[in-house]
Write an enzyme that holds these catalytic residues in place. Sequence first.
Site, PDB file in Angstrom:
ATOM      1  N   LYS A 196       0.660  -1.280   0.024  1.00 19.14           N
ATOM      2  CA  LYS A 196      -0.172  -0.012   0.017  1.00 19.14           C
ATOM      3  C   LYS A 196       0.788   1.087   0.281  1.00 19.14           C
ATOM      4  O   LYS A 196       0.682   2.282  -0.497  1.00 19.14           O
ATOM      5  CB  LYS A 196      -0.878   0.016   1.137  1.00 19.14           C
ATOM      6  N   SER A 222       3.692   4.141  12.903  1.00 17.87           N
ATOM      7  CA  SER A 222       4.637   4.878  12.090  1.00 17.87           C
ATOM      8  C   SER A 222       5.263   5.941  12.655  1.00 17.87           C
ATOM      9  O   SER A 222       4.360   7.036  13.226  1.00 17.87           O
ATOM     10  CB  SER A 222       4.114   4.869  10.820  1.00 17.87           C
ATOM     11  N   ASP A 257      -9.552  24.317  -3.216  1.00 13.79           N
ATOM     12  CA  ASP A 257      -9.461  23.984  -1.824  1.00 13.79           C
ATOM     13  C   ASP A 257      -8.571  24.669  -1.075  1.00 13.79           C
ATOM     14  O   ASP A 257      -7.570  24.380  -1.070  1.00 13.79           O
ATOM     15  CB  ASP A 257      -9.832  22.376  -1.483  1.00 13.79           C
ATOM     16  N   HIS A 299       2.031  -3.924  15.166  1.00 14.92           N
ATOM     17  CA  HIS A 299       2.523  -3.004  14.444  1.00 14.92           C
ATOM     18  C   HIS A 299       2.533  -1.917  15.342  1.00 14.92           C
ATOM     19  O   HIS A 299       1.625  -1.416  16.006  1.00 14.92           O
ATOM     20  CB  HIS A 299       1.451  -2.586  13.058  1.00 14.92           C
ATOM     21  N   GLU A 352       6.591  -6.191   8.086  1.00 20.70           N
ATOM     22  CA  GLU A 352       5.937  -5.641   6.992  1.00 20.70           C
ATOM     23  C   GLU A 352       6.295  -4.307   6.616  1.00 20.70           C
ATOM     24  O   GLU A 352       5.533  -3.403   7.120  1.00 20.70           O
ATOM     25  CB  GLU A 352       4.415  -5.428   7.447  1.00 20.70           C
ATOM     26  N   PRO A 353       7.772  -3.825   6.596  1.00 22.90           N
ATOM     27  CA  PRO A 353       8.007  -2.491   6.236  1.00 22.90           C
ATOM     28  C   PRO A 353       7.672  -1.824   4.930  1.00 22.90           C
ATOM     29  O   PRO A 353       7.287  -2.373   4.038  1.00 22.90           O
ATOM     30  CB  PRO A 353       9.753  -2.621   6.288  1.00 22.90           C
ATOM     31  N   GLY A 354       7.048  -0.473   5.103  1.00 18.73           N
ATOM     32  CA  GLY A 354       6.625   0.107   3.669  1.00 18.73           C
ATOM     33  C   GLY A 354       7.587   1.411   3.549  1.00 18.73           C
ATOM     34  O   GLY A 354       8.502   1.139   2.738  1.00 18.73           O
ATOM     35  N   ARG A 355       7.375   2.446   4.132  1.00 15.90           N
ATOM     36  CA  ARG A 355       8.063   3.576   4.089  1.00 15.90           C
ATOM     37  C   ARG A 355       9.767   3.443   4.222  1.00 15.90           C
ATOM     38  O   ARG A 355      10.437   3.924   3.447  1.00 15.90           O
ATOM     39  CB  ARG A 355       7.710   4.662   5.004  1.00 15.90           C
ATOM     40  N   PHE A 392      -2.642  12.734   5.132  1.00 21.96           N
ATOM     41  CA  PHE A 392      -2.641  11.288   5.516  1.00 21.96           C
ATOM     42  C   PHE A 392      -1.515  10.717   6.247  1.00 21.96           C
ATOM     43  O   PHE A 392      -1.738   9.698   6.933  1.00 21.96           O
ATOM     44  CB  PHE A 392      -2.942  10.307   4.200  1.00 21.96           C
TER      45      PHE A 392
HETATM   46  C1  LIG Z   1       0.595   0.508   6.821  1.00 20.78           C
HETATM   47  C2  LIG Z   1       0.943  -0.709   7.244  1.00 20.78           C
HETATM   48  C3  LIG Z   1       2.586  -1.086   7.166  1.00 20.78           C
HETATM   49  C4  LIG Z   1       3.473  -0.371   6.622  1.00 20.78           C
HETATM   50  O1  LIG Z   1       3.817   0.662   7.478  1.00 20.78           O
HETATM   51  P1  LIG Z   1       5.078   1.547   7.200  1.00 20.78           P
HETATM   52  O2  LIG Z   1       4.957   2.844   8.254  1.00 20.78           O
HETATM   53  O3  LIG Z   1       5.063   2.172   5.800  1.00 20.78           O
HETATM   54  O4  LIG Z   1       6.167   0.707   7.456  1.00 20.78           O
HETATM   55  C5  LIG Z   1       2.781  -2.643   7.699  1.00 20.78           C
HETATM   56  N1  LIG Z   1       1.881  -3.396   8.190  1.00 20.78           N
HETATM   57  C6  LIG Z   1       0.426  -2.821   8.167  1.00 20.78           C
HETATM   58  C7  LIG Z   1      -0.529  -4.014   8.861  1.00 20.78           C
HETATM   59  C8  LIG Z   1      -0.090  -1.555   8.047  1.00 20.78           C
HETATM   60  O5  LIG Z   1      -1.386  -1.077   7.871  1.00 20.78           O
END
Ligand SMILES: *Cc1c(COP(=O)(O)O)cnc(C)c1O
Length: 466
Positions: free
Chosen positions: A109, A241, A409, A238, A314-317, A362
């Site tokens: 995501k 963040s 806006d 989690h 589950e790293p994203g950023r 967001f």
């Molecule tokens: C959004 C999310 C992540 C990723 O979070 P980051 O801050 O981008 O690392 C991982 N796990 C879950 C369940 C999330 O909702």
Amino acid sequence: MAPAIDVIHDEATFLNNSVVNTHEIIDDKIKPIAGFEPGEDLEVSPGATALSKKLVGEALVEQIEGIDHELCDAGDEDSFFVADLGEVYRSFKMWKQQMPQVLPHYAVKCNTDPAVIKLLGTLGANFDCASKKEIDTILGLGFDGSRIVYANPCKTNSFIRHARECDVNLTTVDNSQELYKLKKHHPECGILIRIATDDESAQCRLSTKFGCSVSSALNELLPLCQELDLKVKGVAFHVGSGAKDFDSIYKAVKDSRTVFDKAEEMGMPMSVLDIGGGFERETFGESSAMVRYSLGKYFPQTYADQHGILFIAEPGRFMVANAFTLASHVIARRDLGKEQYDMEAMIYVNDGVYGNMNCILFDHQHPVAHVLRHDGKIYYDGETVDDEDKDIQGTVRRFAFLIWGPTCDGLDCISTRSEFATNINVGDWLYFPNLGAYTLAATTSFNGLGGLANVKYVSSAPEVRL
Ligand SMILES: *Cc1c(COP(=O)(O)O)cnc(C)c1O
């Protein structure tokens, strides 16, 4: 279009996803949590950073120099991204160096760019998906469903059936209704019980929405898993963040072990610990040290070996935030009375809060504007300063602006005050580094203003060739 990517890497050190001896990598200096001392700041080599800057700058300039701003077609001057896949590579490598025993499942995501997903998948990362479409994106890029954790504790029934059909066999759950749904639609799915964490210090809190209490895990969900004969595999959490301290990681790992012990006592031994996301490059030295310390204490090597524990995250950023730079075009300028406002003007650019800078709203981010081109001259990396922009003593003047996005806006404000070494006029370009996370993934087409931006790719890592 995503480029074809050719990755050269050292398999032996790089794709080692097996559980390694946690004790060995615990730094001697790390103390018990009361006096926990963060690891050192982790920095990539200055050479790599300089090369990244150079390549990104060249790509930005090449793109805007190709535009005849007087006569271009509508859309030619749209905002666009330059992505340095070398930065993604270095993030992954840094992860592997600091936490080799934890297999990252990239949170799709955060940024669904196909080149990013392909690169991470090729390097050996797996994926965290939260919807049917995200699952299809991963499958569409050629990765197997078995590499996906469906990490959304509240799922649509039809999506659960889709997961079963696609061989996605691991998901998170934090309530009993979800267990009944899984029993009905995907009874063979592996289950991770998502527990809430103490995420008060985090900028983006998640435990207000997801995660059960430890007591609910012990007294409600584990017994129900047993009753329904579901495959309960482990625990997920989690910590939110943008956290400032990582005691929450320690506490969550400790709580996880409590759930592991109870499950074992009930005759359902667990084998997966999912430590979630929320990691950031800036604080990774400390957060990764806390993970090593906590795992060493509650999931030590002997325990991990005996139980065949798989550690995942589950790293994203962490993987993408600093890999993307956005360029945006100045489309309008409204001059202000300088005495009254202490600013030159308000400027309006063609991307904003409803577009690729939705992260302001967001994700609590503060994009930082820099001048890319002013009056036909390139100012990338603050190098060029016009003589006319110096005052009589020769010192550099500062020019302050309020920066708006392009919609109608008033919420669409990018910066209430940005200072530059040059003036800014209509037709100039600005650039915003570090916009890889939660930006292009969540744009809207509000006000008929598209939102989608092209991505140009470069690579500052010799291991990733485009
Ligand atoms: C959004 C999310 C992540 C990723 O979070 P980051 O801050 O981008 O690392 C991982 N796990 C879950 C369940 C999330 O909702």
